[in-house]
Design a protein around this motif. Structure first.
Motif, mmCIF file in Angstrom:
data_model
loop_
_atom_site.group_PDB
_atom_site.id
_atom_site.type_symbol
_atom_site.label_atom_id
_atom_site.label_comp_id
_atom_site.label_asym_id
_atom_site.label_seq_id
_atom_site.Cartn_x
_atom_site.Cartn_y
_atom_site.Cartn_z
ATOM 1 N N ASN A 23 0.887 -1.170 0.000
ATOM 2 C CA ASN A 23 0.000 0.000 0.000
ATOM 3 C C ASN A 23 0.924 1.220 0.000
ATOM 4 O OD1 ASN A 23 -1.897 1.719 2.513
ATOM 5 N ND2 ASN A 23 -2.219 1.768 0.319
ATOM 6 N N PRO A 24 1.230 1.775 -1.163
ATOM 7 C CA PRO A 24 2.222 2.853 -1.234
ATOM 8 C C PRO A 24 1.774 4.102 -0.484
ATOM 9 C CG PRO A 24 1.091 2.598 -3.337
ATOM 10 C CD PRO A 24 0.654 1.463 -2.488
ATOM 11 N N VAL A 25 2.684 4.642 0.325
ATOM 12 C CA VAL A 25 2.340 5.829 1.113
ATOM 13 C C VAL A 25 2.382 7.109 0.271
ATOM 14 C CG1 VAL A 25 3.090 4.805 3.283
ATOM 15 C CG2 VAL A 25 4.712 6.134 1.932
ATOM 16 N N ASP A 26 3.050 7.054 -0.867
ATOM 17 C CA ASP A 26 3.138 8.224 -1.754
ATOM 18 C C ASP A 26 3.042 7.730 -3.192
ATOM 19 O OD1 ASP A 26 3.776 10.416 -3.307
ATOM 20 O OD2 ASP A 26 5.422 11.089 -2.028
ATOM 21 N N SER A 27 1.923 8.009 -3.833
ATOM 22 C CA SER A 27 1.660 7.503 -5.177
ATOM 23 C C SER A 27 2.651 8.024 -6.205
ATOM 24 C CB SER A 27 0.239 7.888 -5.612
ATOM 25 O OG SER A 27 -0.717 7.351 -4.733
ATOM 26 N N SER A 28 3.248 9.183 -5.925
ATOM 27 C CA SER A 28 4.108 9.839 -6.909
ATOM 28 C C SER A 28 5.597 9.707 -6.620
ATOM 29 C CB SER A 28 3.754 11.335 -6.991
ATOM 30 O OG SER A 28 2.395 11.507 -7.313
ATOM 31 N N SER A 29 5.946 9.016 -5.555
ATOM 32 C CA SER A 29 7.353 8.954 -5.148
ATOM 33 C C SER A 29 8.220 8.261 -6.200
ATOM 34 C CB SER A 29 7.482 8.202 -3.820
ATOM 35 O OG SER A 29 8.827 7.918 -3.545
ATOM 36 N N LYS A 30 9.194 8.995 -6.732
ATOM 37 C CA LYS A 30 10.117 8.422 -7.716
ATOM 38 C C LYS A 30 10.998 7.358 -7.061
ATOM 39 C CE LYS A 30 10.266 12.489 -10.731
ATOM 40 N NZ LYS A 30 11.119 13.565 -11.292
ATOM 41 N N LYS A 31 11.356 7.593 -5.814
ATOM 42 C CA LYS A 31 12.204 6.646 -5.093
ATOM 43 C C LYS A 31 11.486 5.302 -4.917
ATOM 44 C CE LYS A 31 15.266 6.387 -1.086
ATOM 45 N NZ LYS A 31 15.862 7.143 0.017
ATOM 46 N N LEU A 32 10.222 5.374 -4.540
ATOM 47 C CA LEU A 32 9.424 4.163 -4.356
ATOM 48 C C LEU A 32 9.196 3.461 -5.691
ATOM 49 C CD1 LEU A 32 8.260 2.842 -1.853
ATOM 50 C CD2 LEU A 32 6.115 4.080 -2.253
ATOM 51 N N SER A 33 8.884 4.230 -6.710
ATOM 52 C CA SER A 33 8.655 3.645 -8.038
ATOM 53 C C SER A 33 9.900 2.950 -8.556
ATOM 54 C CB SER A 33 8.215 4.735 -9.024
ATOM 55 O OG SER A 33 6.957 5.260 -8.668
#
Length: 245
Positions: A23-33
């Protein structure tokens, strides 16, 4: 925390897991992506639940509630109940599911001049941030008689602020989730106008079924949308107020 999720995914890649459910905490995070893309390159299946990544090509499957419809249902209930309204929005701009809920609400009242947005505040979906945000709006003398909150946690924080400031007029509070706390408030008080219920149980079941299907070499729809339903005084007696749907 994006940093925590990043570290978790790093450890999952090292452990060579087969599936990551997030469940991503930040939909736009480049780091997470980026770290999720790295996991995908290692052959790990990615399932995103209860939110979405803005780059929806990363996930094998995304399982979400019909978040746009949730906003529509709250707006329709408000308009059927109130001939006009001054509305305070509580938002979470980093999460696409929350943005979709607010978009559904705004699109439904668009062009209807008697329903006005008088203030918008970021709450990150958290009770402890929603309360001071609403208090600040009240202290600034901005009049509102409806609060549309992206989720029940924000709605409960908003209610606490309204109670603390002892407003003399009725404030109609809307949420999204169908959480046990919100359902109990709806059933036992006059403080809540409505909430739109999600079904975490169904989302969890669909997620695991999809994971096994992928691991068995089957095909799964890339986006699975789970229906939502509005709860208000007319039907709260039929709901399970002790748990989620």
């Amino acid at each position: 925390s994006v940093e925590k999720q990043y570290q978790q995914i790093q450890s999952f890649i090292k452990e060579k897991v087969d599936v990551i459910i997030i469940n991503p905490v930040d939909s736009s995070s480049k780091k997470l992506s980026q770290i999720l893309q790295d996991a995908h390159k290692e052959g790990i299946r990615i399932l995103v639940v209860d939110s979405q990544l803005r780059n929806n090509q990363i996930a094998d499957v995304t399982i979400v509630s019909d978040n746009y419809k949730a906003g529509v249902l709250d707006a329709e209930h408000m308009m059927s109940t109130l001939p006009q309204a001054n509305i305070l929005l509580l938002e979470h701009g980093d999460t696409l599911s929350a943005v979709n809920r607010i978009d559904g609400f705004l699109d439904t009242i668009a062009g209807k001049g008697k329903y006005r947005i008088v203030a918008r505040r970021e709450s990150k979906g958290q009770t402890e941030l929603a309360m001071p945000a609403v208090s600040e709006v009240i202290e600034n003398g901005i009049y509102f008689d409806v609060i549309m909150a992206l989720n029940d946690q924000s709605a409960i924080g908003a209610l606490a602020a309204v109670k603390e400031k002892a407003l003399s007029h009725k404030v109609h509070i809307y949420g999204v989730d169908g959480s046990p706390d919100m359902k109990n408030l709806l059933q036992n008080t006059e403080d809540i106008a409505a909430t739109v219920a999600q079904s975490p149980v169904n989302m969890g079941t669909i997620t695991i079924q999809s994971a096994y299907e992928l691991l068995d070499g089957g095909s799964v729809e890339k986006l699975i949308t789970v229906p939502v339903s509005l709860l208000d005084k007319t039907n709260i007696e039929d709901a399970d107020t002790e748990g989620w749907q």
